[in-house]
Write an enzyme that holds these catalytic residues in place. Structure first.
Site, PDB file in Angstrom:
ATOM      1  CD  GLU A 185      -2.866  -1.183   2.367  1.00 28.96           C
ATOM      2  OE1 GLU A 185      -4.011  -1.637   2.203  1.00 28.96           O
ATOM      3  OE2 GLU A 185      -2.465  -0.760   3.464  1.00 28.96           O
ATOM      4  CD  GLU A 255      -4.927  -5.620   2.737  1.00 27.82           C
ATOM      5  OE1 GLU A 255      -5.691  -4.791   3.297  1.00 27.82           O
ATOM      6  OE2 GLU A 255      -3.704  -5.708   2.980  1.00 27.82           O
TER       7      GLU A 255
END
Length: 824
Positions: A185, A255
């Site tokens: 991320e 995710e």
């Protein structure tokens, strides 16, 4: 009506059987624009996150088996750098951190694995998984084009890759690891924050990963500029609109958050199973091919592994498998039915041509057809308010608001995301005495208030808490003294001790008496507090116990975020405010009980423990030790800490974690029911407002000995240890709902000759966990009942024999609307 079409290139797409063998291992993994290609075949992958250190090795086989039974092909896990490299070049891979053992458990279950090495992971894990010691290597700046950081990151990444290679665990070696991840991320805001150095770092990370020669593809999540051949992936509640950064890359979702984490002092977030299923169905409808639940089993942040700060010890996450390892119904079962339905469509989805048809203002169909005559359709109603009946290929279909129907043959609905046919299980914590046999005496140890032993140093002014402790402990004492004369008090006023802190908490002691506590929270670590005090003439001793509750785990320059006091003063005095900030402060790192390892199991000869016939209550800074019995049965176990204040607990030397039954906020975010319709966010569906954030703390059964178990508790501010109990987590009742409008086709036995024009009725089945039987039927209604589990109500139409009929059968096959509730 609008229509558009696109086609997929014809690559090796062998016709798949419905009952596919387990993956287990692979020998070649590549990808094209549509999907992973495993051993020459395009594959659709359902992946589930299970983090190995958030459970215990004894739980791993069952957790993996539950994921497989739920329809998973693959397990995903992070690699937790600071759990493994505890000092530079000093590695730990034992017990909960036995990564190789975990990967082999997954392999032996016949499942694939995605290894997210990071090694930065975020994950609500302490310091984002990066070792704290690395922050103190001279010249180190995290996650940017910084040589010390990159050197250590590369060293650890290489160590993990070589470990996996040695054990032949990459798919290229015949193992089960099909994907590896570098960084986490980082793209977008963070990369921009670090400027050109951020861009250079991201490209270096990708290059470094590729040079590891794992023989499997690498991924970078939330990294829009991931260079070829690294695949950029999506993390979000919804990823149907995500597109990879190259037409040669497939669409992966690393995710999918089926719930959310919780912080001490906040209510409990929940994500409805209907919305999770909706998001997954939309992803595959729009061309996705790898989807991973983050998390499928959240587990427990044992010891001091929580991040945040203020993340709870429980990492339950409202996941399909709960913290204790039990299936969460209906979420687990609803998603299992979804997975079966999607797998029916795998060949046509991955090897067919696609077209789009509008069915209304917010209704649509995505259609896939292949050369063998296969046809798959997803009918979606993205209206968050209105149910619709749509016409598709001259047939009518009922589409509830915010739902997707799956038609593996473009005719028959085998699954609708909003129609939950699985039972709901109600779980309770059943209390058990700590000492079922003859009660044993407690032993206690009382911490010194302030400096114990020799101080660490004296400094004029304040030091940063984290830079001082280097996270070897939660605790740092700040002590000073000051004098007042007999006329210190200003008429009609109360002296007040004012404390400003960067976080995370403080217990304030004046002249050895606890005068108050204060804390930040998950939204704001810093805090300011004013505590009324009574001074004595002459010298006064002030001791402030500063506490951390997990370190920052993400964000720009997060490693520089500190803790501890910035200002301390006394107001309400006759001569004005007395500023103590520039005083000489004496510092002591940690607790005396920590120094003497009072939590370790073999402490019988430690003379610091003082036996007590009755342990003291509501006494701060106290260690308690008592022998406890094993709770009966084999149900998962939690320890009830409602009677205590805040502290740490251990069983037989195993760190249960931080306990803190902090009362959650009483705002209006909690509602008695949750509407699944519409875009989800973590504040949408909450429970537990005004209640303790976390009352029970998971104690794995494998931590108990047959006898001679020792519980140690350190209590910071005072509580009643005699009211601590173990509790068994058990299913107390089950209930379900079914309607004639629900899909009546069983995806398990479905074939293309099936037609929903037949008279087969939708059905529901209620069952108890293994070893338990249904003892009574509490409610049953055939007609138009309403309500939710435990609060069902009869409607205007109700068949009077509903209850008696259900009481006579174990398997329910029902039409029309039928609500049932049973007690186990």
């Amino acid at each position: 009506m609008a229509a558009a079409a696109a086609s997929f290139a014809a690559l090796p797409c062998l016709l798949l059987l419905l009952l596919l063998p387990s993956f287990g291992a692979a020998s070649n993994v590549t990808y094209d624009h549509r999907s992973l290609i495993i051993d020459g075949r395009r594959r659709l992958v359902i992946s589930t996150s299970i983090h190995y250190p958030r459970s215990v090795p004894e739980m791993w086989p069952k957790l993996v088996a539950e994921a497989k039974d739920g329809g998973a092909d693959c397990i995903e896990t992070y690699v937790f750098w600071n759990g493994h490299e505890i000092a530079p070049g000093q590695y730990y891979f034992e017990d909960r951190f036995d990564l190789v053992r975990f990967v082999k458990v997954v392999r032996d279950a016949g499942l694939l694995l995605i290894l997210r090495i990071g090694p930065f992971v975020a994950a609500e894990w302490n310091f984002g998984g990066v070792p704290v010691w690395l922050h103190y290597v001279p010249g180190t700046v995290f996650r940017t084009n910084n040589e010390p950081f990159k050197s250590h990151m590369q060293s650890f990444t290489t160590y993990i890759v070589n470990m996996m290679k040695k054990e032949q665990l990459f798919a290229s070696q015949g193992g089960n690891i099909i994907l590896a991840q570098i960084e986490n991320e980082y793209g977008g805001y963070l990369e921009q924050y670090y400027g050109t150095a951020g861009k250079a770092y991201a490209m270096w990370a990708a290059s470094m990963a590729l040079a590891q020669n794992t023989g499997v593809p690498w991924i970078m999540c939330q990294q829009p500029d991931a260079p070829d051949p690294v695949i950029n992936t999506c993390n979000s509640f919804y990823c149907d609109n995500f597109q990879p950064n190259s037409p040669t890359k497939p669409k992966f979702w690393t995710e999918n958050w089926p719930g959310w984490f919780q912080t001490f002092g906040e209510s409990n977030p929940h994500r409805p199973p209907e919305d999770v299923a909706f998001a997954v169905a939309r992803f595959f409808e729009k061309g996705g091919s790898v989807q991973n639940y983050y998390v499928y089993h959240g587990g427990t942040n044992f010891g001091r592994t929580t991040g945040g700060p203020f993340i709870t010890t429980s990492y339950d996450y409202d996941a399909p498998i709960d913290e204790y390892g039990l299936r969460r119904f209906p979420k687990w079962a609803h998603l299992k039915e979804l997975h079966k339905s999607i797998k029916l469509c795998e060949h046509t989805l991955l090897c067919g041509n696609t077209s789009f048809v509008s069915l209304g203002p917010k209704q649509e169909a995505d259609i896939y057809t292949d050369q063998s005559g296969g046809c798959v359709a997803f009918l979606a109603n993205i209206d968050s308010d209105k149910d619709k009946v749509v016409t598709f290929r001259n047939r009518q279909y009922d589409l509830p608001a915010w739902s997707v129907s799956i038609l593996p043959d473009c005719k028959n609905v085998v699954f609708n995301t909003a129609k939950v046919q699985s039972q709901t299980s109600m779980v309770v914590m059943v209390p058990e005495s700590l000492q079922a046999a003859k009660p044993d005496r407690w032993s206690i140890f009382r911490e010194t208030t302030g400096i114990w032993g020799k101080n660490n140093f004296i400094r004029n002014g304040f030091v940063d808490h984290i830079n001082t402790t280097k996270d070897t402990t939660d605790y740092l004492w700040y002590t000073t003294s000051f004098s007042v004369d007999g006329s210190y008090s200003s008429k009609g006023t109360q002296a007040v001790l004012n404390i400003d802190s960067k976080g995370h908490g403080v217990h304030a002691f004046l002249n050895n008496e606890l005068i108050g506590s204060a804390y930040g929270n998950g939204s704001q670590s810093s805090f300011t507090v004013g505590l009324p005090i009574n001074l004595r003439t002459g010298k006064n001793d002030l001791a402030l116990l500063s506490m951390t509750v997990g370190l920052q785990n993400a964000g720009p320059s997060y490693e520089w975020i500190g803790a501890g006091f910035t200002n301390v003063s006394i107001s309400g005095l006759k001569n004005g405010v007395v500023d103590l900030s520039s005083n000489n402060w004496t510092y002591k790192i940690g607790l005396e009980g920590e120094y003497y390892s009072l939590f370790k199991p073999d402490q019988r000869s430690n003379k610091r423990w003082v036996p007590q016939s009755e342990p003291p209550k509501n006494q701060p800074l106290t260690w308690y030790k008592v022998n406890v019995d094993v709770p009966q049965g084999d149900d998962p176990v939690g320890i009830d800490m409602l009677s205590m204040g805040k502290g740490l607990a251990w069983l037989n030397g195993n760190a249960i974690g931080r306990y803190w039954p902090r009362t959650s906020s009483t705002d209006n975010r909690c509602t008695p029911s949750c509407n699944y319709r519409g875009t989800f966010d973590p504040n949408k569906c909450r429970t537990g407002c005004g209640q303790p954030t976390q009352r029970w703390y998971h104690v794995p059964r494998s931590w108990f000995h047959p006898s001679g178990n020792t519980l140690v508790v350190f209590e910071e501010k005072g509580g009643d240890p005699t009211k601590i109990t173990f509790s068994r987590r058990v299913v107390s009742s089950v209930c379900s709902f079914v309607s004639e409008h629900y899909p009546s086709i069983d995806a398990e036995s479905w074939d293309k000759s099936t037609t929903n024009d037949a008279t087969t009725a939708a059905k529901v089945q209620l069952s108890c966990p293994n070893g338990k039987n249904i003892s009574s039927v509490k409610f049953a209604s055939l007609g138009n009942p309403s309500g939710t589990c435990r609060s069902y109500q009869k409607g205007s139409c109700h068949h009077p024999n509903s209850l008696s009929v259900v009481e006579k059968v174990k398997f329910l096959q029902c039409c029309s609307r039928f609500l049932t509730q049973m007690r186990t």
